[in-house]
Design a protein around this motif. Structure first.
Motif, short mmCIF file in Angstrom:
data_model
loop_
_atom_site.label_atom_id
_atom_site.label_comp_id
_atom_site.label_asym_id
_atom_site.label_seq_id
_atom_site.Cartn_x
_atom_site.Cartn_y
_atom_site.Cartn_z
N SER A 194 69.71 24.77 73.05
CA SER A 194 70.45 25.47 74.12
C SER A 194 70.19 26.97 74.10
CB SER A 194 71.95 25.19 73.99
OG SER A 194 72.46 25.65 72.74
N LEU A 195 70.18 27.58 72.93
CA LEU A 195 69.96 29.02 72.85
C LEU A 195 68.54 29.41 73.22
CD1 LEU A 195 71.99 30.06 69.67
CD2 LEU A 195 72.58 30.41 72.07
N ARG A 196 67.57 28.58 72.84
CA ARG A 196 66.19 28.91 73.22
C ARG A 196 65.98 28.71 74.72
NH1 ARG A 196 65.83 27.69 68.03
NH2 ARG A 196 64.75 29.31 66.83
N ALA A 197 66.57 27.69 75.27
CA ALA A 197 66.46 27.50 76.72
C ALA A 197 67.04 28.70 77.47
CB ALA A 197 67.17 26.21 77.13
N LEU A 198 68.16 29.20 76.98
CA LEU A 198 68.76 30.37 77.61
C LEU A 198 67.91 31.62 77.39
CD1 LEU A 198 72.51 29.78 76.68
CD2 LEU A 198 71.48 29.56 78.95
N ALA A 199 67.35 31.77 76.21
CA ALA A 199 66.52 32.94 75.91
C ALA A 199 65.24 32.94 76.74
CB ALA A 199 66.19 32.99 74.42
N TRP A 200 64.65 31.78 76.94
CA TRP A 200 63.41 31.68 77.69
C TRP A 200 63.59 32.05 79.16
CZ3 TRP A 200 62.36 26.36 75.05
CH2 TRP A 200 61.77 26.57 73.80
N ARG A 201 64.82 32.05 79.64
CA ARG A 201 65.06 32.42 81.04
C ARG A 201 64.60 33.84 81.33
NH1 ARG A 201 70.99 31.62 82.96
NH2 ARG A 201 71.27 33.26 81.42
N ASP A 202 64.69 34.74 80.35
CA ASP A 202 64.42 36.15 80.59
C ASP A 202 62.95 36.52 80.46
OD1 ASP A 202 67.12 36.67 81.01
OD2 ASP A 202 67.49 36.99 78.89
N ASP A 203 62.15 35.69 79.82
CA ASP A 203 60.74 36.02 79.62
C ASP A 203 59.94 35.85 80.90
OD1 ASP A 203 61.27 36.51 76.96
OD2 ASP A 203 60.67 34.51 76.29
N PHE A 204 59.04 36.79 81.16
CA PHE A 204 58.14 36.75 82.30
C PHE A 204 58.89 36.72 83.63
CE2 PHE A 204 56.03 34.69 78.70
CZ PHE A 204 54.97 35.57 78.52
N GLY A 205 59.99 37.43 83.67
CA GLY A 205 60.78 37.52 84.89
C GLY A 205 61.95 36.57 84.89
N SER A 206 63.14 37.11 85.07
CA SER A 206 64.34 36.27 85.11
C SER A 206 64.42 35.55 86.45
CB SER A 206 65.59 37.13 84.91
OG SER A 206 65.73 38.04 85.99
N GLU A 207 65.38 34.61 86.55
CA GLU A 207 65.55 33.91 87.82
C GLU A 207 65.99 34.85 88.93
OE1 GLU A 207 69.41 32.62 85.60
OE2 GLU A 207 67.47 33.48 85.10
N SER A 208 66.73 35.91 88.58
CA SER A 208 67.15 36.89 89.59
C SER A 208 65.94 37.63 90.16
CB SER A 208 68.14 37.88 88.97
OG SER A 208 69.31 37.24 88.53
N TYR A 209 65.02 38.01 89.27
CA TYR A 209 63.82 38.70 89.73
C TYR A 209 63.00 37.82 90.67
CZ TYR A 209 59.09 40.57 89.72
OH TYR A 209 57.85 41.03 90.11
N TRP A 210 62.77 36.57 90.25
CA TRP A 210 61.93 35.70 91.07
C TRP A 210 62.65 35.27 92.35
CZ3 TRP A 210 57.14 36.12 90.52
CH2 TRP A 210 56.54 36.30 89.27
N ALA A 211 63.98 35.22 92.32
CA ALA A 211 64.72 34.90 93.55
C ALA A 211 64.52 36.00 94.59
CB ALA A 211 66.20 34.72 93.24
N VAL A 212 64.52 37.25 94.13
CA VAL A 212 64.29 38.37 95.05
C VAL A 212 62.86 38.33 95.59
CG1 VAL A 212 64.11 40.88 95.21
CG2 VAL A 212 66.04 39.85 94.00
N GLU A 213 61.90 38.08 94.70
CA GLU A 213 60.51 38.04 95.14
C GLU A 213 60.26 36.88 96.10
OE1 GLU A 213 58.08 40.37 94.33
OE2 GLU A 213 59.92 41.38 93.65
N LEU A 214 60.88 35.75 95.83
CA LEU A 214 60.75 34.61 96.73
C LEU A 214 61.39 34.91 98.07
CD1 LEU A 214 59.73 31.71 96.98
CD2 LEU A 214 61.91 30.92 96.06
N GLY A 215 62.53 35.60 98.06
CA GLY A 215 63.18 36.00 99.30
C GLY A 215 62.30 36.93 100.12
N LYS A 216 61.61 37.84 99.44
CA LYS A 216 60.70 38.75 100.15
C LYS A 216 59.58 37.98 100.84
CE LYS A 216 61.37 42.73 97.05
NZ LYS A 216 60.71 43.60 96.03
N LEU A 217 59.05 36.95 100.15
CA LEU A 217 57.99 36.15 100.74
C LEU A 217 58.47 35.45 102.00
CD1 LEU A 217 55.21 34.70 100.66
CD2 LEU A 217 56.28 32.98 99.19
N VAL A 218 59.64 34.86 101.93
CA VAL A 218 60.19 34.15 103.08
C VAL A 218 60.44 35.11 104.24
CG1 VAL A 218 62.16 32.82 103.91
CG2 VAL A 218 61.19 32.32 101.66
N CYS A 219 61.02 36.26 103.95
CA CYS A 219 61.32 37.24 105.00
C CYS A 219 60.04 37.77 105.65
CB CYS A 219 62.14 38.39 104.43
SG CYS A 219 63.83 37.93 103.97
#
Length: 388
Positions: free
Chosen positions: A349-374
């Protein structure tokens, strides 16, 4: 003798994959990566090594870290750390799909060793046809906001934060930005200033400072290759690891629910527990589907195009969300016992949570994906979604 690659023998030992009887629907969920076929000898070799030398309970009880050297030695002999490096660059020459299957297996065992990082570093160096050295490696930058610049004399300057296992690595593969293009460099980690840090799982997540560091070798990156491509590749690697960890959390939780007795019956018979396990299975399946779809897309693409971006960004977002929700459910099923240092659940569980932040968090990629759609406009939204 089982071999991942003809010139990398590794001792073969039989392993078992025991399944519990309940819930049958959960146990029948296919818990193997879509890119890891049953005939994939690379994935099979990785599974055998992990089962023999990376048992979670054994590692959890080892306070001296004596398990690390034998594990890395076996991985090296099997050629797995350099899976993505072509043979003409001193690597093993495995396909992207085979390498992805190794990462999925590593996630299922919550491997606390720089296997994924060394694979990514070798892959990055191979983009410029650079040979990969033996030994542990890591890759920088590991955050999309960090930049490492290359000067006119080829020296590197900049700072990279959250670099996984930098303090353990002998070499660092670096993607550096120049005046108009990118370069790929191999750096001796001893020449950099490494500030030790830890992630949620207490694995090394360090800050590396490059102060006019002269690399061992440096070459121009291929045309069109940029930092976004590195982040997407790293994001998919972490997504596969998260999906693998969730598979193990589901197995552990189902097994525990069949063993734990409360009020004179197994807790697996309580409807609330069944509901939670069904939710955990759903999160695990969603993460696995997203991660393997992104991996398959990269494995069958010739460039990091819009389709790869859509798949990879979506996978990192969905797997990161699943890590949070799935980890909470697994710990709820176990009650207080899952939080103790003696129990193995926290390793996943802790490694799964830690891996979220490597190479861009979900918040970062959500913004980038939103930019693509827009940028594509409202009329292109449905065709974009339906195309995948």
């Amino acid at each position: 003798m089982a071999m991942a690659f003809p010139h990398h023998p590794v001792q073969e030992k039989a392993t078992s994959d025991a399944r519990t009887e309940w819930p049958r629907e959960l146990c029948q969920i296919k818990t193997r990566n879509a890119v890891a076929e049953s005939e994939n000898i690379v994935a099979e070799t990785a599974e055998k090594i992990f089962a023999d030398l990376a048992d979670a309970q054994t590692i959890n009880n080892d306070k001296t870290g004596s398990w690390k050297a034998p594990l890395w030695q076996a991985l090296t002999e099997a050629g797995l750390p350099l899976s993505w490096v072509p043979e003409d660059c001193d690597g093993s020459g495995a396909s992207l799909a085979e390498g992805f299957s190794v990462l999925s297996a590593a996630g299922r065992f919550a491997i606390a060793a720089p296997l994924a990082e060394t694979m990514l570093a070798g892959w990055l160096l191979s983009q410029s046809k650079m040979a990969s050295p033996e030994g542990m490696m890591t890759v920088a930058p590991a955050s999309p906001k960090d930049r490492i610049a290359v000067g006119a004399d080829g020296a590197l300057s900049g700072r990279a934060r959250g670099v996984p296992f930098a303090s353990d690595a002998k070499y660092i593969a670096v993607l550096a930005s120049g005046a108009s293009d990118f370069s790929i460099a191999l750096v001796d980690a001893a020449k950099c200033r490494v500030e030790a840090g830890l992630n949620l799982a207490s694995d090394a997540s360090d800050t590396v400072t490059f102060n006019n560091v002269q690399p061992i070798a440096i070459k121009p990156a291929p045309k069109g290759f940029d930092q976004n491509a590195l982040m997407l590749m790293g994001g998919v690697a972490r997504s596969l690891q998260i999906a693998g960890a969730l598979e193990s959390m589901l197995d552990i939780s189902v097994r525990y629910s069949n063993e734990r007795v409360a009020f004179e019956k197994k807790i697996s018979k309580f409807q609330a527990v069944q509901h939670n396990l069904a939710r955990l299975a759903g999160e695990s399946a969603a993460a696995l589907a997203a991660a393997t779809s992104a991996a398959d897309t990269i494995a069958n693409s010739t460039s990091f195009d819009e389709a790869v971006f859509l798949e990879a960004a979506s996978a990192k977002i969905r797997c990161s969300e699943a890590a949070e929700k799935g980890g909470a459910i697994a710990h709820q099923v176990h009650g207080a016992i899952g939080f103790t240092i003696e129990h193995i659940l926290h390793r996943y569980s802790l490694r799964a949570l830690a891996w979220r932040d490597d190479f861009g968090s979900e918040s970062y990629w959500a913004v980038e994906l939103g930019k693509l759609v827009c940028n594509r406009g409202a009329d292109e939204l449905w065709p974009l979604v339906a195309s995948r």
